[in-house]
Design a protein around this motif. Structure first.
Motif, PDB file in Angstrom:
ATOM      1  N   LEU A   1      10.944   4.128  -6.399  1.00 44.34           N
ATOM      2  CA  LEU A   1      11.258   5.075  -7.475  1.00 44.34           C
ATOM      3  C   LEU A   1      10.992   4.464  -8.853  1.00 44.34           C
ATOM      4  O   LEU A   1      10.424   5.127  -9.732  1.00 44.34           O
ATOM      5  CB  LEU A   1      12.709   5.536  -7.368  1.00 44.34           C
ATOM      6  CG  LEU A   1      13.034   6.478  -6.210  1.00 44.34           C
ATOM      7  CD1 LEU A   1      14.533   6.729  -6.139  1.00 44.34           C
ATOM      8  CD2 LEU A   1      12.279   7.782  -6.361  1.00 44.34           C
ATOM      9  N   PHE A   2      11.367   3.215  -9.028  1.00 40.89           N
ATOM     10  CA  PHE A   2      11.081   2.547 -10.301  1.00 40.89           C
ATOM     11  C   PHE A   2       9.575   2.379 -10.495  1.00 40.89           C
ATOM     12  O   PHE A   2       9.060   2.562 -11.600  1.00 40.89           O
ATOM     13  CB  PHE A   2      11.789   1.185 -10.369  1.00 40.89           C
ATOM     14  CG  PHE A   2      13.206   1.274 -10.841  1.00 40.89           C
ATOM     15  CD1 PHE A   2      13.504   1.291 -12.199  1.00 40.89           C
ATOM     16  CD2 PHE A   2      14.252   1.338  -9.939  1.00 40.89           C
ATOM     17  CE1 PHE A   2      14.815   1.373 -12.644  1.00 40.89           C
ATOM     18  CE2 PHE A   2      15.565   1.418 -10.375  1.00 40.89           C
ATOM     19  CZ  PHE A   2      15.856   1.444 -11.725  1.00 40.89           C
ATOM     20  N   ALA A   3       8.856   2.030  -9.441  1.00 42.17           N
ATOM     21  CA  ALA A   3       7.408   1.865  -9.540  1.00 42.17           C
ATOM     22  C   ALA A   3       6.721   3.185  -9.868  1.00 42.17           C
ATOM     23  O   ALA A   3       5.808   3.235 -10.694  1.00 42.17           O
ATOM     24  CB  ALA A   3       6.859   1.283  -8.232  1.00 42.17           C
ATOM     25  N   LEU A   4       7.152   4.253  -9.219  1.00 45.04           N
ATOM     26  CA  LEU A   4       6.564   5.566  -9.474  1.00 45.04           C
ATOM     27  C   LEU A   4       6.842   6.006 -10.911  1.00 45.04           C
ATOM     28  O   LEU A   4       5.952   6.544 -11.588  1.00 45.04           O
ATOM     29  CB  LEU A   4       7.109   6.587  -8.479  1.00 45.04           C
ATOM     30  CG  LEU A   4       6.498   7.980  -8.551  1.00 45.04           C
ATOM     31  CD1 LEU A   4       5.007   7.930  -8.256  1.00 45.04           C
ATOM     32  CD2 LEU A   4       7.205   8.907  -7.567  1.00 45.04           C
TER      33      LEU A   4
ATOM     34  N   VAL B   1       1.179  -1.705  -7.986  1.00 47.04           N
ATOM     35  CA  VAL B   1       1.537  -2.821  -7.096  1.00 47.04           C
ATOM     36  C   VAL B   1       2.943  -2.636  -6.541  1.00 47.04           C
ATOM     37  O   VAL B   1       3.183  -2.817  -5.336  1.00 47.04           O
ATOM     38  CB  VAL B   1       1.406  -4.172  -7.841  1.00 47.04           C
ATOM     39  CG1 VAL B   1       1.987  -5.312  -7.020  1.00 47.04           C
ATOM     40  CG2 VAL B   1      -0.047  -4.451  -8.173  1.00 47.04           C
ATOM     41  N   GLY B   2       3.885  -2.260  -7.399  1.00 51.95           N
ATOM     42  CA  GLY B   2       5.259  -2.040  -6.952  1.00 51.95           C
ATOM     43  C   GLY B   2       5.368  -0.915  -5.933  1.00 51.95           C
ATOM     44  O   GLY B   2       6.101  -1.016  -4.951  1.00 51.95           O
ATOM     45  N   LEU B   3       4.620   0.166  -6.170  1.00 54.15           N
ATOM     46  CA  LEU B   3       4.640   1.289  -5.231  1.00 54.15           C
ATOM     47  C   LEU B   3       4.029   0.895  -3.889  1.00 54.15           C
ATOM     48  O   LEU B   3       4.565   1.245  -2.829  1.00 54.15           O
ATOM     49  CB  LEU B   3       3.896   2.480  -5.838  1.00 54.15           C
ATOM     50  CG  LEU B   3       4.071   3.819  -5.173  1.00 54.15           C
ATOM     51  CD1 LEU B   3       5.541   4.219  -5.126  1.00 54.15           C
ATOM     52  CD2 LEU B   3       3.257   4.876  -5.899  1.00 54.15           C
TER      53      LEU B   3
ATOM     54  N   ALA C   1       8.128  -2.503 -18.334  1.00 52.48           N
ATOM     55  CA  ALA C   1       9.439  -3.005 -17.908  1.00 52.48           C
ATOM     56  C   ALA C   1       9.855  -2.396 -16.574  1.00 52.48           C
ATOM     57  O   ALA C   1      10.370  -3.093 -15.690  1.00 52.48           O
ATOM     58  CB  ALA C   1      10.489  -2.708 -18.975  1.00 52.48           C
ATOM     59  N   LEU C   2       9.617  -1.097 -16.406  1.00 51.29           N
ATOM     60  CA  LEU C   2       9.941  -0.456 -15.127  1.00 51.29           C
ATOM     61  C   LEU C   2       9.095  -1.021 -13.992  1.00 51.29           C
ATOM     62  O   LEU C   2       9.575  -1.166 -12.865  1.00 51.29           O
ATOM     63  CB  LEU C   2       9.751   1.055 -15.237  1.00 51.29           C
ATOM     64  CG  LEU C   2      10.792   1.806 -16.055  1.00 51.29           C
ATOM     65  CD1 LEU C   2      10.352   3.253 -16.261  1.00 51.29           C
ATOM     66  CD2 LEU C   2      12.150   1.747 -15.401  1.00 51.29           C
TER      67      LEU C   2
END
Length: 182
Positions: free
Chosen positions: A120-123, A162-164, A66-67
């Motif tokens: 921050l959410f990806a990490l 991927v988000g990071l 989810a994050l």
């Protein structure tokens, strides 16, 4: 009455009062030679049933995924922080400043703040997913992790990576950088 007890089957003799006992024993739940043994109450390893650590690991895997999704789609704190930076940029930029300065101050800081929150959410998704994946190495020997927990944790790790990557590219203006103003 037609049913015999284990003793009657061995000896073949029926004693006084044995017919009544035999019929009572045959009708009683869990009695007799034909009944099945009680199932084990221990959950199978890796089934995730009955153990708090399995449920916790599954929940952490879902949180990780989810994050990771939130890091890609945006978050409420990121949106609020970006709007705040836009307002600060508008208040601190002089009306007679050049267009390039106005774009950088009003939109650039907000863009980077949004990228920072996504990072921050990806990490966090990445760290939680990795912790779920390595947790069995520090747990009870022989206890395996449910397959769905590993799958969801890998999804969280993948989305976190991927988000990071996208957050870093966005923060450094490699991906969708601010337009150059003349």
């Amino acid at each position: 009455m037609g049913t015999r007890t284990v003793d009657e089957n061995r000896t073949g003799a029926v004693g006084p009062g044995r017919d009544k006992e035999a019929s009572d024993a045959a009708e009683a739940p869990g009695a007799g030679a034909d009944t099945e043994p009680e199932p084990d109450t221990e959950p199978e390893p890796g089934s995730g049933k009955g153990n708090a650590s399995g449920a916790g690991q599954g929940a952490a895997a879902v949180v990780s995924a989810a994050l990771g999704v939130v890091s890609l789609t945006g978050s409420w704190p990121g949106t609020v922080a970006a709007a705040r930076e836009t307002l600060i940029g508008q208040l601190e930029t002089a009306a007679d400043a050049s267009v390039a300065t106005q774009v950088a101050e009003v939109y650039g800081d907000a863009w980077r703040t949004s990228a920072l929150w996504a990072g921050l959410f990806a990490l966090t998704a990445l760290i939680v997913g990795v912790v779920v994946l390595v947790r069995p190495a520090f747990g009870a020997p022989g206890r395996t992790q449910a397959a769905w927990t590993r799958s969801v944790a890998w999804a969280g790790v993948s989305l976190g990576v991927v988000g990071l990557l996208l957050a870093v590219l966005k923060y450094t203006d490699v991906l969708l950088g601010l337009p150059a103003a003349s």
